[in-house]
Design an enzyme around this catalytic site. Structure first.
Site, PDB file in Angstrom:
ATOM      1  N   ILE A 176       0.403  -1.333   0.286  1.00  0.00           N
ATOM      2  CA  ILE A 176      -0.261   0.129   0.222  1.00  0.00           C
ATOM      3  C   ILE A 176       1.083   1.256   0.060  1.00  0.00           C
ATOM      4  O   ILE A 176       2.322   1.160   0.393  1.00  0.00           O
ATOM      5  CB  ILE A 176      -0.940   0.214   0.926  1.00  0.00           C
ATOM      6  N   ASP A 177       0.322   2.555  -0.660  1.00  0.00           N
ATOM      7  CA  ASP A 177       1.010   3.374  -0.411  1.00  0.00           C
ATOM      8  C   ASP A 177       1.826   4.315   0.433  1.00  0.00           C
ATOM      9  O   ASP A 177       1.285   3.794   2.063  1.00  0.00           O
ATOM     10  CB  ASP A 177       0.217   4.548  -1.113  1.00  0.00           C
ATOM     11  N   LYS A 178       3.068   4.656   0.538  1.00  0.00           N
ATOM     12  CA  LYS A 178       3.355   5.287   2.164  1.00  0.00           C
ATOM     13  C   LYS A 178       1.874   6.038   2.884  1.00  0.00           C
ATOM     14  O   LYS A 178       2.252   6.078   3.388  1.00  0.00           O
ATOM     15  CB  LYS A 178       4.077   6.577   1.848  1.00  0.00           C
TER      16      LYS A 178
END
Length: 306
Positions: free
Chosen positions: A137-139
């Site tokens: 998942i994104d930062k």
């Protein structure tokens, strides 16, 4: 240094140089190829060309590919919110602002660095930089991730992600008031035709389906629950922006300015369900919304509840 020679055939006339090479070099991204071109590691007919050079029939392309730098990923004593762990998997509730695995510009402080300190047994399928990492998942997205502790678990989980049989539920706070209580966004996603670092809804993109349901409405904002039928890069962010309701705080697909001054999108991976790789039974794990998200919702309820 590996030297590669390519020759342009009729099927690739007028194709961009960087696109052609990235298609021929297995495992190398287009941005990596553009870096080679900028470093003058690519010559066409013994001349330096730019990435957007349009190929001609029988062009001869010489490429010098540097040997990859050996990565030494350090184990770091970083606190982890472990929801569940057994001999096959670790379920982690990732904090916002944490990168999942090391990459250029982020070799330390990642989830992988923390996992290596916590657990010495992680699957090696994705190599030294991404041990145990089955999905990402994104930062700036918080929430649930499953990590594989051995190759068998990794393969079985990866197959479920490929088959889109994994249950994934996200909570997102979006701009604007969504009038319908639920909906389905069925729109293909691929690279943005101009801004290549972005994804977009494009005609020849990959099949992508997002189901959404309104949880709560505020003045100017809506809290939605999103279930992924597919798992494309930035899928929820792209799809919600596509229907005119970008995620709050998302400066890539939404608005540059927003009054809450969030650092990144308000998106949380809340639930994750799958068939356990060895037990063979369905398991599901959940996580609470992070504190910043709950505080944001409380502020909206106090000042702008519909």
């Amino acid at each position: 240094m590996e030297k590669i020679l390519l020759k342009v055939d009729e099927d690739n006339i007028n194709k961009r140089l960087d696109l052609f090479i990235s298609e021929k070099l297995e495992g190398k991204s287009r941005s990596y190829v553009q870096g080679l071109i900028e470093d003058e590691k690519v010559v066409v007919n013994e001349k330096i060309k730019k990435s957007n050079y349009k190929l001609k029939l029988e062009d001869v392309i010489n490429i010098e590919v540097p040997q990859p730098r050996e990565l030494e990923i350090e184990a770091e004593d970083i606190p982890l919110d472990i929801v569940y762990e057994d001999s096959d998997v670790i379920i982690v509730n990732k904090d916002k602002d944490m990168v999942v695995h090391p990459a250029p510009g982020n070799y330390n402080g990642t989830l992988v660095n923390a996992l290596l300190y916590h657990c010495k047994d992680l699957s090696g399928i994705n190599g030294v930089a991404r041990p145990g990492i089955v999905h990402r998942i994104d930062k700036d997205t918080s929430g649930i991730l499953v990590i594989a502790k051995n190759d068998n678990a990794h393969n079985r989980l990866a197959e479920q992600f490929k088959d889109h049989s994994i249950t994934r539920t996200y909570y997102a706070l979006v701009e604007g008031v969504i009038k319908t209580d639920s909906g389905i966004i069925d729109a293909p996603i691929g690279r943005h035709p101009v801004e290549r670092i972005k994804m977009a809804v494009v005609k020849n993109g990959k099949h992508a389906v997002t189901h959404y349901e309104v949880i709560e409405r505020f003045k100017g904002y809506t809290l939605v629950k999103c279930n992924l039928e597919t798992g494309r890069t930035h899928q929820i962010r792209v799809h919600m922006s596509h229907i005119g309701h970008p995620l709050l705080g998302d400066e890539v697909y939404g608005f540059k300015k927003q009054k809450f001054k969030l650092q990144g999108q308000a998106l949380h991976a809340k639930d994750l369900g799958f068939i356990h790789p060895t037990k063979g039974e369905y398991v599901e794990f959940s996580s609470q919304l992070p504190q910043y998200f709950e505080k944001l919702l409380d502020n909206l309820r106090n000042i702008s509840k519909i």
